[in-house]
Motif scaffolding. Structure first.
Motif, mmCIF file in Angstrom:
data_model
loop_
_atom_site.group_PDB
_atom_site.id
_atom_site.type_symbol
_atom_site.label_atom_id
_atom_site.label_comp_id
_atom_site.label_asym_id
_atom_site.label_seq_id
_atom_site.Cartn_x
_atom_site.Cartn_y
_atom_site.Cartn_z
ATOM 1 N N GLY A 7 4.417 53.103 97.679
ATOM 2 C CA GLY A 7 5.015 51.555 97.217
ATOM 3 C C GLY A 7 5.545 51.697 96.201
ATOM 4 O O GLY A 7 5.551 51.990 95.408
ATOM 5 N N GLY A 8 5.342 50.333 95.005
ATOM 6 C CA GLY A 8 5.280 49.971 94.691
ATOM 7 C C GLY A 8 5.087 50.692 92.988
ATOM 8 O O GLY A 8 3.829 50.673 93.317
ATOM 9 N N ARG A 38 9.543 53.184 99.982
ATOM 10 C CA ARG A 38 8.935 52.248 100.946
ATOM 11 C C ARG A 38 9.867 53.032 102.245
ATOM 12 O O ARG A 38 10.428 53.549 102.549
ATOM 13 C CB ARG A 38 9.518 51.394 100.502
ATOM 14 N N ASP A 52 -1.381 46.931 100.111
ATOM 15 C CA ASP A 52 -1.503 46.020 101.491
ATOM 16 C C ASP A 52 -0.687 47.340 102.678
ATOM 17 O O ASP A 52 -1.038 47.706 103.422
ATOM 18 C CB ASP A 52 -1.356 44.615 101.032
ATOM 19 N N LYS A 102 -4.260 50.393 95.265
ATOM 20 C CA LYS A 102 -3.115 50.378 94.024
ATOM 21 C C LYS A 102 -2.025 48.940 93.936
ATOM 22 O O LYS A 102 -1.502 48.184 95.399
ATOM 23 C CB LYS A 102 -2.129 51.007 94.253
ATOM 24 N N THR A 103 -1.528 48.082 93.337
ATOM 25 C CA THR A 103 -1.113 47.488 93.118
ATOM 26 C C THR A 103 -0.904 46.360 91.737
ATOM 27 O O THR A 103 -2.448 45.494 91.120
ATOM 28 C CB THR A 103 -0.323 45.929 94.142
ATOM 29 N N ILE A 104 0.389 46.306 91.380
ATOM 30 C CA ILE A 104 0.142 45.441 89.993
ATOM 31 C C ILE A 104 -0.270 43.907 90.621
ATOM 32 O O ILE A 104 -0.241 42.693 89.767
ATOM 33 C CB ILE A 104 1.487 45.093 88.702
ATOM 34 N N ASP A 105 0.352 43.354 91.851
ATOM 35 C CA ASP A 105 0.041 42.495 92.221
ATOM 36 C C ASP A 105 -1.157 41.599 91.932
ATOM 37 O O ASP A 105 -1.264 40.704 92.424
ATOM 38 C CB ASP A 105 1.303 42.314 93.496
ATOM 39 N N MET A 165 6.742 39.877 87.873
ATOM 40 C CA MET A 165 6.488 40.651 89.177
ATOM 41 C C MET A 165 5.670 39.310 89.778
ATOM 42 O O MET A 165 4.744 38.494 89.245
ATOM 43 C CB MET A 165 6.655 41.513 89.331
ATOM 44 N N GLY A 166 4.897 39.536 91.272
ATOM 45 C CA GLY A 166 4.455 38.780 91.765
ATOM 46 C C GLY A 166 4.743 38.439 92.928
ATOM 47 O O GLY A 166 5.507 37.341 93.197
ATOM 48 N N ARG A 167 4.981 38.925 94.163
ATOM 49 C CA ARG A 167 5.464 38.270 95.471
ATOM 50 C C ARG A 167 4.394 37.580 96.149
ATOM 51 O O ARG A 167 5.358 36.522 96.540
ATOM 52 C CB ARG A 167 5.631 39.732 96.734
ATOM 53 N N GLU A 197 8.012 35.581 91.051
ATOM 54 C CA GLU A 197 8.654 36.192 91.805
ATOM 55 C C GLU A 197 9.253 35.216 92.944
ATOM 56 O O GLU A 197 9.744 35.223 93.437
ATOM 57 C CB GLU A 197 9.425 37.746 92.242
ATOM 58 N N TYR A 239 10.321 45.107 86.095
ATOM 59 C CA TYR A 239 9.832 46.857 85.829
ATOM 60 C C TYR A 239 9.245 47.864 84.918
ATOM 61 O O TYR A 239 8.646 48.299 84.887
ATOM 62 C CB TYR A 239 11.119 47.385 86.623
ATOM 63 N N ARG A 286 5.330 47.960 84.554
ATOM 64 C CA ARG A 286 4.340 48.321 85.686
ATOM 65 C C ARG A 286 4.772 49.969 85.323
ATOM 66 O O ARG A 286 4.192 50.807 86.333
ATOM 67 C CB ARG A 286 4.782 48.486 87.727
HETATM 68 O O1 LIG Z 1 11.883 46.348 93.828
HETATM 69 P P1 LIG Z 1 10.839 47.660 94.079
HETATM 70 O O2 LIG Z 1 10.516 48.731 93.563
HETATM 71 O O3 LIG Z 1 11.423 47.414 96.155
HETATM 72 O O4 LIG Z 1 9.326 46.362 94.167
HETATM 73 C C1 LIG Z 1 9.279 45.393 93.985
HETATM 74 C C2 LIG Z 1 7.912 45.123 93.993
HETATM 75 O O5 LIG Z 1 6.740 45.573 93.714
HETATM 76 C C3 LIG Z 1 5.749 45.484 93.819
HETATM 77 O O6 LIG Z 1 5.736 45.619 91.738
HETATM 78 C C4 LIG Z 1 4.677 45.654 93.836
HETATM 79 O O7 LIG Z 1 4.546 45.184 95.358
HETATM 80 P P2 LIG Z 1 3.440 46.393 95.556
HETATM 81 O O8 LIG Z 1 2.434 46.758 95.379
HETATM 82 O O9 LIG Z 1 3.662 46.324 97.192
HETATM 83 O O10 LIG Z 1 4.665 47.716 96.020
HETATM 84 C C5 LIG Z 1 5.956 43.517 93.905
HETATM 85 O O11 LIG Z 1 5.194 43.396 92.151
HETATM 86 C C6 LIG Z 1 7.513 43.290 93.686
HETATM 87 O O12 LIG Z 1 7.656 42.756 94.730
#
Ligand SMILES: O=P(O)(O)OC[C@H]1O[C@](O)(COP(=O)(O)O)[C@@H](O)[C@@H]1O
Ligand SMILES: Nc1ncnc2c1ncn2[C@@H]1O[C@H](COP(=O)(O)OP(=O)(O)O)[C@@H](O)[C@H]1O
Ligand SMILES: [Mg+2]
Length: 420
Positions: free
Chosen positions: A67-68, A134, A160, A187-190, A233-235, A289, A342, A345
């Motif tokens: 993941g990210g 991913r 997740d 793990k995740t910054i979100d 960020m914050g999906r 975001e 970016y 993170r």
């Molecule tokens: O552009 P990328 O690298 O795919 O990641 C963007 C996403 O990754 C995140 O930083 C973290 O998401 P995940 O923990 O699901 O990887 C989100 O905040 C952001 O939407």
């Protein structure tokens, strides 16, 4: 709630401090007078067990990061390895490279055999030295590869999506009758993983984001009618935007996915921004975001390789709308749109996150050595717990708008509870 174990634990642990398998931590610990606590989940406590399922001498472990990026990934890999190696005496620990695709021998590079020298100072750098990606892997192929390589334990470090992937690997290993311990590290910054009050990387990310906000504030203040608009960020959740807002204390408006908003009208966001500009001559606006997606036309719903919906750019959209609004109002403004996403993170973990990484990782090793599988290490009420991966898939974690964090954000910004 008991997690699955691979079988009877027979080997004595080399450690000296143990946590009983029968201790439980309740998910909810505050009870309203009229509330029945019947649906309260009681989680197994994490920690070293007295008896182990795996014999350290013959055990092989693997680690994969997916993941990210999140600050602390290298800290986690390092602590997983050091706990396995020094505390339990597991000498064969492999780092699978490039995320889940690294589990497929046809797609990925050969795994790295980890050594104390290799992991020595990896925690001083951001990112993950194993690489990440991913996108899916064929679970049958992945499990067959683990069987071929005689890997008994797999640590899946990720968000997740990674943990859903870990659950699939656990089920596939079970289907193939292979005793594989699959243990997740969240793990995740979100910060949006259920049953984890704080994922590793979140605090570092908000520390970095707050620095960006402070600078954006300076830009806005030093010109007449300066507006700095910062996207973070914050999906699906606004934890980063909210945390950075509280850390910075300079934000006037914050928009998050949990609180839909209107732009137009007397109670809309643009009217509030106009008032602020006329009253104070500058404004700092933060947008997560995932906020305001309902305002954008998104009929196609593109997805990334992992199946996450690709969001439309709310930052660019807001920037355009603010610009045309003030032009129409004939109020000259200096609008600057900044997107440090970016940059927040890819840094190394701060001290608090490094502590969190170490404890998540060591508890993951304790669980795996005891033969526990299909779980992730969670954290609730300041205690580390075992969360069945299956349970994780059934929940989403977002900010509670009646909770302390969001209410603190409203107090510090002075913005209304909603723009309607
Ligand atoms: O552009 P990328 O690298 O795919 O990641 C963007 C996403 O990754 C995140 O930083 C973290 O998401 P995940 O923990 O699901 O990887 C989100 O905040 C952001 O939407
Ligand atoms: N339901 C799922 N089943 C199997 N693998 C999954 C599932 N969801 C995500 N994955 C895989 O997990 C990895 C990480 O997922 P992703 O959503 O990109 O990041 P994160 O783990 O940070 O949420 C990817 O390789 C992705 O294909
Ligand atoms: Mg995710």
């Amino acid at each position: 709630m008991q997690v699955t174990t691979l079988g009877e634990a027979l080997y004595p642990s080399p450690l000296r401090y143990f946590v009983s398998d029968s201790l439980r931590l309740a998910e909810r610990i505050i009870q309203r007078p009229d509330e029945k606590m019947t649906d309260n989940i009681a989680f197994e406590l994490a920690g070293p067990r007295e008896k182990l399922f795996f014999d350290a001498k013959t055990t092989r472990a693997g680690i994969v990061t997916c993941g990210g990026l999140s600050p602390g990934l290298n800290d986690v890999i390092r602590s997983l390895f050091l706990e396995l190696h020094h505390a339990y005496g597991v000498s064969q620990v492999y780092g699978f490279q490039g995320g889940y695709r690294g589990l497929d021998p046809h797609l990925g590079k050969e795994p790295l055999l980890l050594t104390p020298e290799l992991v020595d100072d990896v925690h001083k750098k951001g990112g993950t030295f194993l690489g990440t990606s991913r996108g899916p892997v064929d679970t049958a192929v992945a499990v067959q590869n683990l069987i071929d390589k005689q890997i008994n334990i797999l640590f899946v470090v990720g968000g997740d999506g990674t943990q859903r992937g870990g659950y699939e690997l656990y089920k596939e290993a079970k289907r193939q009758n292979y005793p594989l311990a699959v243990v997740g590290v969240p793990k995740t910054i979100d910060n949006d993983i259920p049953f984890v009050s704080q994922t590793f990387g979140y605090l570092t990310a908000i520390e970095e984001a707050a620095k960006a906000l402070d600078r954006a504030h300076v830009e806005a203040r030093c010109v007449n009618n300066g507006i700095s608009l910062v996207k973070l960020m914050g999906r699906n959740a606004g934890f980063i935007a909210a945390g950075a807002t509280l850390a910075s204390q300079e934000v006037n408006f914050i928009l998050v996915p949990e609180v839909p908003f209107k732009l137009e009208g007397p109670n809309g966001f643009l009217a509030a921004l106009k008032k602020r500009i006329l009253d104070r001559g500058h404004a700092l606006v933060v947008v997560a975001e995932g906020a305001g997606q309902e305002l954008l036309q998104n009929n196609t719903q593109l997805k990334d390789a992992s199946g996450n919906i690709l969001l439309n750019d709310i930052g660019q959209y807001l920037s355009t709308r603010i610009k045309t609004f003030f032009e129409d109002e004939d109020i000259p403004v200096h609008l600057r749109y900044m997107d440090p996403s970016y940059l927040i993170r890819s840094t190394r973990a701060n001290a608090v996150d490094s502590v969190l990484c170490d404890l998540f990782a060591r508890n993951a090793v304790h669980a795996a050595m005891a033969g526990k599988t299909g779980l992730i290490i969670g954290k609730l009420h300041d205690k580390y717990i075992h969360v069945p991966s299956e349970l994780l898939a059934s929940r989403k974690r977002v900010m509670e708008t009646d909770g302390m964090l969001w209410q603190g954000v409203l107090a510090s910004t002075g913005q209304p509870a909603s723009f309607y």
